[in-house]
Design a protein around this motif. Structure first.
Motif, PDB file in Angstrom:
ATOM      1  N   GLY A  16     -43.375   0.502  -2.898  1.00  0.00           N
ATOM      2  CA  GLY A  16     -43.247  -0.930  -2.638  1.00  0.00           C
ATOM      3  C   GLY A  16     -43.264  -1.166  -1.154  1.00  0.00           C
ATOM      4  O   GLY A  16     -43.396  -0.250  -0.368  1.00  0.00           O
ATOM      5  N   SER A  58     -46.272  -8.108 -13.296  1.00  0.00           N
ATOM      6  CA  SER A  58     -45.112  -7.357 -13.768  1.00  0.00           C
ATOM      7  C   SER A  58     -45.151  -5.972 -13.140  1.00  0.00           C
ATOM      8  O   SER A  58     -46.116  -5.236 -13.304  1.00  0.00           O
ATOM      9  CB  SER A  58     -45.123  -7.237 -15.292  1.00  0.00           C
ATOM     10  N   SER A  60     -42.614  -2.531 -12.319  1.00  0.00           N
ATOM     11  CA  SER A  60     -41.341  -1.827 -12.475  1.00  0.00           C
ATOM     12  C   SER A  60     -40.335  -2.642 -13.278  1.00  0.00           C
ATOM     13  O   SER A  60     -39.150  -2.683 -12.983  1.00  0.00           O
ATOM     14  CB  SER A  60     -40.748  -1.483 -11.098  1.00  0.00           C
ATOM     15  N   CYS A  62     -40.051  -5.805 -13.425  1.00  0.00           N
ATOM     16  CA  CYS A  62     -39.712  -7.082 -12.797  1.00  0.00           C
ATOM     17  C   CYS A  62     -40.951  -7.969 -12.756  1.00  0.00           C
ATOM     18  O   CYS A  62     -42.049  -7.489 -12.520  1.00  0.00           O
ATOM     19  CB  CYS A  62     -39.189  -6.868 -11.379  1.00  0.00           C
ATOM     20  N   VAL A  64     -43.012 -10.620 -10.846  1.00  0.00           N
ATOM     21  CA  VAL A  64     -43.234 -11.251  -9.548  1.00  0.00           C
ATOM     22  C   VAL A  64     -44.195 -12.412  -9.736  1.00  0.00           C
ATOM     23  O   VAL A  64     -45.306 -12.227 -10.227  1.00  0.00           O
ATOM     24  CB  VAL A  64     -43.817 -10.253  -8.522  1.00  0.00           C
ATOM     25  N   LEU A 116     -38.977 -13.446  -7.908  1.00  0.00           N
ATOM     26  CA  LEU A 116     -38.751 -12.227  -8.676  1.00  0.00           C
ATOM     27  C   LEU A 116     -37.788 -12.564  -9.798  1.00  0.00           C
ATOM     28  O   LEU A 116     -36.638 -12.926  -9.548  1.00  0.00           O
ATOM     29  CB  LEU A 116     -38.168 -11.137  -7.773  1.00  0.00           C
ATOM     30  N   ASP A 117     -38.277 -12.466 -11.018  1.00  0.00           N
ATOM     31  CA  ASP A 117     -37.466 -12.844 -12.181  1.00  0.00           C
ATOM     32  C   ASP A 117     -36.835 -14.223 -11.987  1.00  0.00           C
ATOM     33  O   ASP A 117     -35.633 -14.424 -12.147  1.00  0.00           O
ATOM     34  CB  ASP A 117     -36.390 -11.793 -12.450  1.00  0.00           C
ATOM     35  N   PHE A 144     -34.285  -7.572  -2.219  1.00  0.00           N
ATOM     36  CA  PHE A 144     -35.391  -7.580  -3.167  1.00  0.00           C
ATOM     37  C   PHE A 144     -36.615  -6.819  -2.669  1.00  0.00           C
ATOM     38  O   PHE A 144     -37.691  -6.926  -3.240  1.00  0.00           O
ATOM     39  CB  PHE A 144     -35.763  -9.030  -3.496  1.00  0.00           C
ATOM     40  N   ARG A 145     -36.441  -6.050  -1.621  1.00  0.00           N
ATOM     41  CA  ARG A 145     -37.556  -5.272  -1.089  1.00  0.00           C
ATOM     42  C   ARG A 145     -37.773  -4.013  -1.928  1.00  0.00           C
ATOM     43  O   ARG A 145     -36.902  -3.584  -2.669  1.00  0.00           O
ATOM     44  CB  ARG A 145     -37.289  -4.902   0.372  1.00  0.00           C
ATOM     45  N   GLY A 146     -38.956  -3.455  -1.782  1.00  0.00           N
ATOM     46  CA  GLY A 146     -39.283  -2.247  -2.519  1.00  0.00           C
ATOM     47  C   GLY A 146     -39.663  -2.510  -3.957  1.00  0.00           C
ATOM     48  O   GLY A 146     -39.740  -1.578  -4.763  1.00  0.00           O
ATOM     49  N   ARG A 147     -39.926  -3.763  -4.307  1.00  0.00           N
ATOM     50  CA  ARG A 147     -40.284  -4.117  -5.686  1.00  0.00           C
ATOM     51  C   ARG A 147     -41.683  -4.714  -5.785  1.00  0.00           C
ATOM     52  O   ARG A 147     -42.035  -5.322  -6.798  1.00  0.00           O
ATOM     53  CB  ARG A 147     -39.252  -5.097  -6.264  1.00  0.00           C
ATOM     54  N   GLY A 148     -42.458  -4.577  -4.723  1.00  0.00           N
ATOM     55  CA  GLY A 148     -43.841  -5.040  -4.755  1.00  0.00           C
ATOM     56  C   GLY A 148     -44.044  -6.499  -4.413  1.00  0.00           C
ATOM     57  O   GLY A 148     -45.153  -7.016  -4.572  1.00  0.00           O
TER      58      GLY A 148
END
Length: 217
Positions: A16, A58, A60, A62, A64, A116-117, A144-148
């Motif tokens: 991410g 979508s 991981s 989550c 987006v 995010l969600d 919320f970083r590292g989640r794309g």
């Protein structure tokens, strides 16, 4: 840096994005030719008729979602940018004269909001200059970083660039943040480097701003 701070906070964590970067500034946000601005604004508005105003990814587990900001979103977008940039203030900070009036909004810029969600967590601003789409003020809130999220904001920027007939997406990053390598992994290549006179640092005597570009496929 002209009239507006154009920095972001994005790094890579397990594929991410998450860390500290700056994105295309100079004098793009104000004092532009009115006729050219009207031309770009008209073109951008028409392009949005052919693009989904909201679309989701979508990753991981989550969801987006990226949407085009409306006037009611602008205060929230400014708050997102301000909060997301706090993590890089230990590396650099803008000089007072380079900070853009928070109430200003150029007529030919388009703001994106990332959720995010169903929670708003990131933002970016897009400005078309000829056949180049400039990404400004990309930021994602630290938790919320590292989640794309930032990756998908840049993906949406590329989609907008294609719709406008642009050939290139351009951004800038402060070399001392280490994000040049991150953007290279996302397909951006080095174009130019110069002293970043619009910002200062307590850790570095001189800061360098790197311009990077990615071709639109």
């Amino acid at each position: 840096m002209g009239d507006g701070e154009c920095v972001t906070s994005i790094n890579v964590r397990g594929g991410g994005i998450l860390g500290g970067a700056t994105l295309q500034a100079e004098t793009l946000l104000e004092s532009r030719n009115n006729s050219q601005a009207s031309k770009n604004t008209h073109g951008f508005a028409n392009a949005h008729k052919f693009l989904l105003a909201v679309y989701s990814f979508s990753m991981s587990g989550c969801m987006v979602t990226i949407r085009i900001a409306q006037s009611s979103d602008l205060d929230m977008a400014r708050s997102l940018t301000r909060e997301s940039f706090q993590s890089v203030r230990g590396v650099y900070r803008p000089r007072p004269k380079s900070i853009r009036n928070p109430n200003s909004h150029a007529i030919d810029e388009t703001k994106l909001i990332a959720s995010l969600d169903n929670q708003d967590v990131g933002t970016a601003t897009l400005i078309v200059r000829g056949d180049v789409l400039c990404v400004v003020g990309l930021g994602v809130l630290t938790p919320f970083r590292g989640r794309g999220v930032a990756r998908q904001l840049l993906h949406r920027a590329s989609a907008e660039a294609r719709a406008q007939g642009c050939t290139t997406v351009r951004l800038q990053t402060i070399r001392q943040t280490g994000n040049e390598v991150i953007f290279q992994k996302l397909g951006f290549h080095w174009v130019h480097e110069e002293t970043a006179r619009w910002c200062v640092s307590d850790r570095f005597d001189v800061l360098h701003e790197v311009t990077m570009e990615r071709l639109v496929n």
